[in-house]
Design a protein around this motif. Structure first.
Motif, PDB file in Angstrom:
ATOM      1  N   LYS A  75      -0.058   0.201   1.638  1.00  0.00           N
ATOM      2  CA  LYS A  75      -0.872  -0.700   2.447  1.00  0.00           C
ATOM      3  C   LYS A  75      -2.334  -0.284   2.342  1.00  0.00           C
ATOM      4  CE  LYS A  75      -1.174  -2.246   7.302  1.00  0.00           C
ATOM      5  NZ  LYS A  75      -0.498  -2.142   8.622  1.00  0.00           N
ATOM      6  N   THR A  76      -3.215  -1.261   2.177  1.00  0.00           N
ATOM      7  CA  THR A  76      -4.653  -0.996   2.136  1.00  0.00           C
ATOM      8  C   THR A  76      -5.236  -1.243   3.521  1.00  0.00           C
ATOM      9  OG1 THR A  76      -4.789  -1.690  -0.178  1.00  0.00           O
ATOM     10  CG2 THR A  76      -6.851  -1.604   1.065  1.00  0.00           C
ATOM     11  N   GLY A  82     -14.767   3.072   4.467  1.00  0.00           N
ATOM     12  CA  GLY A  82     -14.389   2.243   3.327  1.00  0.00           C
ATOM     13  C   GLY A  82     -12.905   1.931   3.338  1.00  0.00           C
ATOM     14  N   GLU A  83     -12.407   1.380   2.232  1.00  0.00           N
ATOM     15  CA  GLU A  83     -10.990   1.046   2.117  1.00  0.00           C
ATOM     16  C   GLU A  83     -10.202   2.251   1.596  1.00  0.00           C
ATOM     17  OE1 GLU A  83     -10.944  -3.758   1.389  1.00  0.00           O
ATOM     18  OE2 GLU A  83     -10.931  -2.447  -0.370  1.00  0.00           O
ATOM     19  N   MET A  84      -8.934   2.343   2.012  1.00  0.00           N
ATOM     20  CA  MET A  84      -8.075   3.435   1.536  1.00  0.00           C
ATOM     21  C   MET A  84      -6.632   2.969   1.508  1.00  0.00           C
ATOM     22  SD  MET A  84      -8.179   5.873   4.907  1.00  0.00           S
ATOM     23  CE  MET A  84      -9.962   5.737   4.976  1.00  0.00           C
ATOM     24  N   GLU A  85      -5.845   3.611   0.654  1.00  0.00           N
ATOM     25  CA  GLU A  85      -4.424   3.308   0.533  1.00  0.00           C
ATOM     26  C   GLU A  85      -3.615   4.295   1.360  1.00  0.00           C
ATOM     27  OE1 GLU A  85      -2.663   0.982  -1.281  1.00  0.00           O
ATOM     28  OE2 GLU A  85      -4.517  -0.050  -1.862  1.00  0.00           O
ATOM     29  N   ILE A  86      -2.655   3.779   2.113  1.00  0.00           N
ATOM     30  CA  ILE A  86      -1.705   4.639   2.812  1.00  0.00           C
ATOM     31  C   ILE A  86      -0.296   4.159   2.472  1.00  0.00           C
ATOM     32  CG2 ILE A  86      -3.249   5.241   4.712  1.00  0.00           C
ATOM     33  CD1 ILE A  86      -1.777   3.148   6.423  1.00  0.00           C
ATOM     34  N   ASP A  87       0.663   5.029   2.665  1.00  0.00           N
ATOM     35  CA  ASP A  87       2.075   4.688   2.428  1.00  0.00           C
ATOM     36  C   ASP A  87       2.799   4.718   3.759  1.00  0.00           C
ATOM     37  OD1 ASP A  87       1.867   4.448  -0.397  1.00  0.00           O
ATOM     38  OD2 ASP A  87       1.817   6.638  -0.548  1.00  0.00           O
ATOM     39  N   LYS A 103       1.840  -2.640  12.642  1.00  0.00           N
ATOM     40  CA  LYS A 103       2.262  -3.620  11.648  1.00  0.00           C
ATOM     41  C   LYS A 103       1.242  -4.771  11.560  1.00  0.00           C
ATOM     42  CE  LYS A 103       7.293  -2.934  11.784  1.00  0.00           C
ATOM     43  NZ  LYS A 103       8.587  -3.561  12.102  1.00  0.00           N
ATOM     44  N   ARG A 104       0.947  -5.176  10.378  1.00  0.00           N
ATOM     45  CA  ARG A 104      -0.003  -6.253  10.067  1.00  0.00           C
ATOM     46  C   ARG A 104      -1.455  -5.879  10.385  1.00  0.00           C
ATOM     47  NH1 ARG A 104       4.579  -8.417  11.795  1.00  0.00           N
ATOM     48  NH2 ARG A 104       3.949  -8.344  13.978  1.00  0.00           N
ATOM     49  N   GLN A 105      -1.672  -4.681  10.903  1.00  0.00           N
ATOM     50  CA  GLN A 105      -3.052  -4.235  11.132  1.00  0.00           C
ATOM     51  C   GLN A 105      -3.624  -3.704   9.829  1.00  0.00           C
ATOM     52  OE1 GLN A 105      -3.538  -1.045  13.956  1.00  0.00           O
ATOM     53  NE2 GLN A 105      -5.775  -1.079  13.820  1.00  0.00           N
ATOM     54  N   LYS A 106      -4.765  -4.210   9.440  1.00  0.00           N
ATOM     55  CA  LYS A 106      -5.406  -3.773   8.199  1.00  0.00           C
ATOM     56  C   LYS A 106      -6.766  -3.141   8.444  1.00  0.00           C
ATOM     57  CE  LYS A 106      -3.092  -7.170   5.258  1.00  0.00           C
ATOM     58  NZ  LYS A 106      -3.271  -8.270   4.260  1.00  0.00           N
TER      59      LYS A 106
END
Length: 407
Positions: A75-76, A82-87, A103-106
């Motif tokens: 999920k980004t 800035g933007e980051m990837e998490i699992d 959930k669904r929070q970006k």
């Protein structure tokens, strides 16, 4: 060598030293990258801990729980770094509800609050989108900005229809003009702010109205709306020379004292006067509105008219024409005069609205203007925590002057 002074604890200093060493930090940009990496790792660790707590056992432990880990979903997310990837860890029963990133929070940067604050300052959707990208390094579409601010439309509608106090000792009405695009044509619209002083002496924005043509019919509709929201009486209504206002007040609130704003009256008079004479003319006008009684004020008006009419024949005409709505102030003490003397109580709010004009030369539609005005009003009125100065004296005087009409 002198020891460096610092307010940081030893523990914090050790963390910073380890951070510098681990990430080989040499610039402010390196600090941002390091914090971004740490934030991502911290969020990831907290998600794993939440899953452990949800299942009741740690990875690789035996458990009789029928539910179990079921991999991860990439999920980004957006943050202030800035933007980051998490699992995000998953479970077989899909019952895991993460709290650190729902959930669904970006977005974990409170970007909606930042968008609202920028919009309240008058920035356009495009400007906000560009600033978010410049500051945080990720894109926010103009559509998202509109969606965020559109959430306030039902709130604005409720706010405009909320019940009001039964009596307002003083009400101010003033206008600020904005350029609005309609059918590809830019037109000037007036935003009318209606501000009340309630019986506790607190300022309260009663309503915001966006209008095009001032008339007695228009203002009667505005005042009738106030009546329908519960305002049964207004002691004094202060406004500039808004077309049709006097007639509308006489119909909607026949017992209300209509007071013309003296500062606007002076400004309108000096428009007819050459720069070289303005200082002297303004000094003469001051002797009118600071006179101790209406009789003396009227005499001064006639003397000043005679003095200047050969040079500026139209300058003083509105004083005699509007004397019935200029003169009410003379029956009050200085404490009351200082409040109703001008729309100063509303000027600080208008300065906030004028900043919208400086930031945004043209609003795309009426709705965009209303949203910006509402958000700007909300920000400006946060500081309105104290009653007007000497309100006890003012309230006492108004209670005697308008006997039986206050609580």
């Amino acid at each position: 060598m002198a020891k460096r002074r610092t307010n940081l604890s030893e523990g914090k200093q050790n963390i910073i030293a380890a951070l510098i060493n681990e990430y080989d930090i040499k610039s402010a940009e390196d600090i941002q990258d390091a914090l971004k990496d740490l934030l991502g790792g911290t969020v990831q660790s907290m998600l794993e801990a939440e899953m452990d707590n949800h299942l009741g056992y740690e990875p690789y432990e035996r458990s009789e729980n029928s539910n179990a880990r079921n991999g991860r979903k990439s999920k980004t997310i957006r943050s202030k770094y800035g933007e980051m990837e998490i699992d995000v860890p998953q479970d077989r029963e899909s019952s895991f509800e993460p709290q650190i990133v729902k959930k669904r929070q970006k977005d974990i940067s409170q970007i909606e609050e930042k968008i609202i604050a920028m919009y309240a300052k008058g920035l356009s959707t495009r400007q906000i989108s560009e600033q978010i990208e410049d500051i945080y390094g990720f894109e926010v579409s103009e559509g998202l900005v509109s969606d965020v601010t559109n959430k306030f439309l039902p709130e604005i509608e409720d706010w405009q229809q909320r019940p009001l106090s039964n009596v307002y000792p003083i009400v101010f009405i003033d206008a600020v003009h904005f350029s609005v695009r309609e059918n590809n044509v830019v037109k000037k619209l007036a935003a009318y702010v209606i501000l009340g002083i309630n019986d506790e002496g607190h300022k309260e924005v009663i309503s915001l109205q966006i209008g095009q043509n001032e008339s007695s019919k228009y203002w009667l509709g505005v005042l009738n709306e106030l009546k329908n929201r519960g305002v049964n009486d207004i002691l004094i209504l202060c406004a500039d020379g808004l077309s049709g206002m006097k007639e509308a007040v006489n119909v909607a609130y026949p017992n209300t004292e209509y007071q013309r704003c003296i500062v606007h009256q002076v400004r309108n008079t000096l428009k007819y006067v050459a720069d070289k004479d303005k200082k002297k003319f303004a000094a003469d006008l001051k002797t009118i509105y600071q006179a101790p009684s209406e009789t003396l004020a009227h005499n001064r008006m006639e003397e000043i008219t005679e003095k200047w009419e050969k040079i500026y024949p139209n300058a003083m005409r509105s004083w005699s024409t509007n004397w019935d709505v200029i003169s009410p102030i003379f029956k009050f003490s200085t404490d009351v005069r200082k409040i109703i003397y001008t729309t100063n109580a509303i000027e600080s709010l208008n300065s906030t609205y004028r900043r919208l004009n400086r930031q945004r030369s043209v609003f795309p539609n009426d709705t965009a203007l209303l949203k910006a005005l509402y958000l700007a009003t909300f920000e400006a009125t946060k500081k309105w925590t104290m009653p007007l100065r000497n309100w006890g004296k003012v309230y006492g005087e108004l209670s005697i002057m308008y006997e039986g009409r206050l609580k």
